[in-house]
Scaffold this motif. Sequence first.
Motif, short mmCIF file in Angstrom:
data_model
loop_
_atom_site.label_atom_id
_atom_site.label_comp_id
_atom_site.label_asym_id
_atom_site.label_seq_id
_atom_site.Cartn_x
_atom_site.Cartn_y
_atom_site.Cartn_z
N LEU A 215 -5.22 75.12 64.81
CA LEU A 215 -5.33 74.40 63.55
C LEU A 215 -5.51 75.37 62.38
CD1 LEU A 215 -7.63 71.40 64.57
CD2 LEU A 215 -5.18 71.34 64.07
N ASN A 216 -6.30 76.43 62.60
CA ASN A 216 -6.50 77.42 61.55
C ASN A 216 -5.23 78.21 61.27
OD1 ASN A 216 -7.78 80.52 60.92
ND2 ASN A 216 -8.69 78.80 59.81
N ALA A 217 -4.34 78.30 62.26
CA ALA A 217 -3.11 79.06 62.11
C ALA A 217 -2.05 78.33 61.29
CB ALA A 217 -2.53 79.40 63.48
N LEU A 218 -2.12 77.00 61.23
CA LEU A 218 -1.05 76.23 60.61
C LEU A 218 -0.72 76.69 59.20
CD1 LEU A 218 -1.84 72.64 61.94
CD2 LEU A 218 -0.09 74.26 62.73
N PRO A 219 -1.71 76.95 58.31
CA PRO A 219 -1.35 77.43 56.98
C PRO A 219 -1.11 78.94 56.91
CG PRO A 219 -3.71 77.07 57.09
CD PRO A 219 -3.15 76.64 58.41
N ARG A 220 -1.16 79.62 58.05
CA ARG A 220 -0.98 81.08 58.09
C ARG A 220 0.07 81.46 59.14
NH1 ARG A 220 -6.14 79.43 57.59
NH2 ARG A 220 -7.38 80.29 55.88
N PRO A 221 1.25 80.89 59.06
CA PRO A 221 2.24 81.12 60.13
C PRO A 221 2.70 82.57 60.22
CG PRO A 221 3.24 80.00 58.25
CD PRO A 221 1.77 80.01 58.01
N GLU A 222 2.75 83.28 59.10
CA GLU A 222 3.26 84.66 59.14
C GLU A 222 2.40 85.54 60.04
OE1 GLU A 222 4.19 88.45 56.17
OE2 GLU A 222 3.88 86.46 55.31
N TRP A 223 1.06 85.36 59.96
CA TRP A 223 0.18 86.18 60.79
C TRP A 223 0.47 85.94 62.26
CZ3 TRP A 223 -3.23 85.94 64.74
CH2 TRP A 223 -4.10 87.03 64.91
N TRP A 224 0.58 84.67 62.65
CA TRP A 224 0.80 84.36 64.06
C TRP A 224 2.19 84.76 64.52
CZ3 TRP A 224 -2.68 83.47 67.62
CH2 TRP A 224 -3.96 83.05 67.22
N ILE A 225 3.18 84.61 63.67
CA ILE A 225 4.54 85.06 64.05
C ILE A 225 4.52 86.56 64.30
CG2 ILE A 225 6.88 85.40 63.18
CD1 ILE A 225 6.53 82.67 61.71
N ASN A 226 3.89 87.31 63.41
CA ASN A 226 3.80 88.76 63.59
C ASN A 226 3.03 89.11 64.86
OD1 ASN A 226 5.23 89.48 61.28
ND2 ASN A 226 3.40 89.47 59.99
N PHE A 227 1.93 88.42 65.09
CA PHE A 227 1.10 88.72 66.25
C PHE A 227 1.83 88.45 67.56
CE2 PHE A 227 -2.03 87.45 69.48
CZ PHE A 227 -2.80 88.60 69.54
N LEU A 228 2.57 87.34 67.60
CA LEU A 228 3.20 86.92 68.85
C LEU A 228 4.54 87.60 69.10
CD1 LEU A 228 2.37 83.10 68.63
CD2 LEU A 228 1.29 84.80 70.13
N THR A 229 5.16 88.18 68.08
CA THR A 229 6.49 88.77 68.25
C THR A 229 6.50 90.29 68.17
OG1 THR A 229 6.98 88.55 65.88
CG2 THR A 229 7.60 86.71 67.31
N THR A 230 5.32 90.91 68.06
CA THR A 230 5.25 92.37 68.08
C THR A 230 4.55 92.82 69.36
OG1 THR A 230 3.19 92.30 66.79
CG2 THR A 230 5.25 92.59 65.58
N GLU A 231 4.50 94.12 69.59
CA GLU A 231 3.90 94.64 70.80
C GLU A 231 2.46 94.16 70.97
OE1 GLU A 231 5.00 96.65 73.38
OE2 GLU A 231 6.95 96.14 72.55
N PRO A 232 2.06 93.80 72.19
CA PRO A 232 0.67 93.41 72.42
C PRO A 232 -0.27 94.53 71.99
CG PRO A 232 2.02 92.93 74.35
CD PRO A 232 2.87 93.74 73.41
N LEU A 233 -1.50 94.14 71.65
CA LEU A 233 -2.47 95.11 71.18
C LEU A 233 -2.69 96.19 72.24
CD1 LEU A 233 -5.26 92.99 69.47
CD2 LEU A 233 -3.44 94.29 68.40
N ALA A 234 -2.56 97.43 71.82
CA ALA A 234 -2.89 98.59 72.66
C ALA A 234 -3.87 99.43 71.88
CB ALA A 234 -1.63 99.38 72.99
N PHE A 235 -4.84 99.97 72.56
CA PHE A 235 -5.93 100.65 71.87
C PHE A 235 -5.78 102.16 72.00
CE2 PHE A 235 -7.30 96.44 72.91
CZ PHE A 235 -7.98 96.03 71.78
#
Length: 419
Positions: A215-235
Amino acid sequence: MVQRRIPKIADLAPLMKFKAPELNARKRRLEAALTIHDLRAIAKRRTPKAAFDYTEGAAESEISLARARQAFEDIEFHPAILRDVSAVSTGWDVLGAPVALPFGIAPTGFTRMMQTEGETAGAHAAAKAGIPFSLSTMGTTSIEDVRAANPTGRNWFQLYMWKDRDRSMALVDRAATAGFDTLLVTVDVPIAGARLRDKRNGFSIPPALTVGTVLNALPRPEWWINFLTTEPLAFASLDRWSGTVGDLLDTMFDPTVTFEDLAWIKAQWPGKIVVKGVQTVADATRLAELGVDGIILSNHGGRQLDRAPIPFHLLPQVVREVGGELEVHLDTGIMSGADIVAAVALGARFTLVGRAYLYGLMAGGEAGVDRAIEILSGQITRTMRLLGVKTLEELEPGHVTQLARLTPIARPAGIPATR
């Protein structure tokens, strides 16, 4: 009686200065940001609550952070008049090498969680600005990739000493091999502080997809698109973790680290070594005796012990005690270039900005970091000119008065007020 007339076109022409609309939305919103607080407002609109609160939040009641920011507001500048300030220099040497500005980018954890460009954006922006970039042990870009992003600039590596000493020193070796010139050893995290926003948000690494986060993501689609379509977090230091940030810190970090361990680390590092998280004059003195190159007065951005000492208040006394033996740097609470000028005037050789940098990153990626640096740089230059100084060397304690808001009523017997 006022005499009126019909305006002539020739009279209106000089007033008609219409500007072509800026079609690039990112550029438009960043140009409208005039302060770090403006960037923060943009960042909050564009970033999911859990990620924004991880950046914004501090420990427990967040008193330490509020006091640190208030301390910078509670200053009075004393300008000199009739000085030639047509040209101002904002650079000098820090830890044996030049910097273009008296601040650098602080080490921040989980940075790609804030915005997908992460540390790469910070390292690029720092290189362009001629300032150091610091990579955290808990950063989300590898040591080698940060070096590739900033091949000719100054890279610093921040070390948390883990319970697994061999793994910690393997990171140190990688940083040295990659040409990082300074090691920041953070010493104020024997355990994690109580970061209540993260607990309330259920903030985990990686972020969990719950009903609330969706629900919090709905007005922030760009963040989630970037998060889900780029490399998984590596530290920089580990591959994966499933749990809260606090759980991770408590699992990894070693509460037994002592001054002797610090001396051992120092003996193995070939470059400059700076200790981050100093909060008393006594500890600053002991570190000077140990022979470190610098210390950072810091309460970890208020994220560890709530009601910790205010670094900016501590600054003048630490500089008097050890300023001739090592460099004194400062972080926590910096939100403007005027804050940085005040710190330099009171003896800080350098400052680090964390949240201010992350607000820019969340507001607009690398371009947002560029804008944050541009804002701080412009404020530094303007403040110096209005104070009547042309160089950082001309700044001195007489330019600043720290106004008293919090004063001790009494201290326990045997504890000096200076310690």
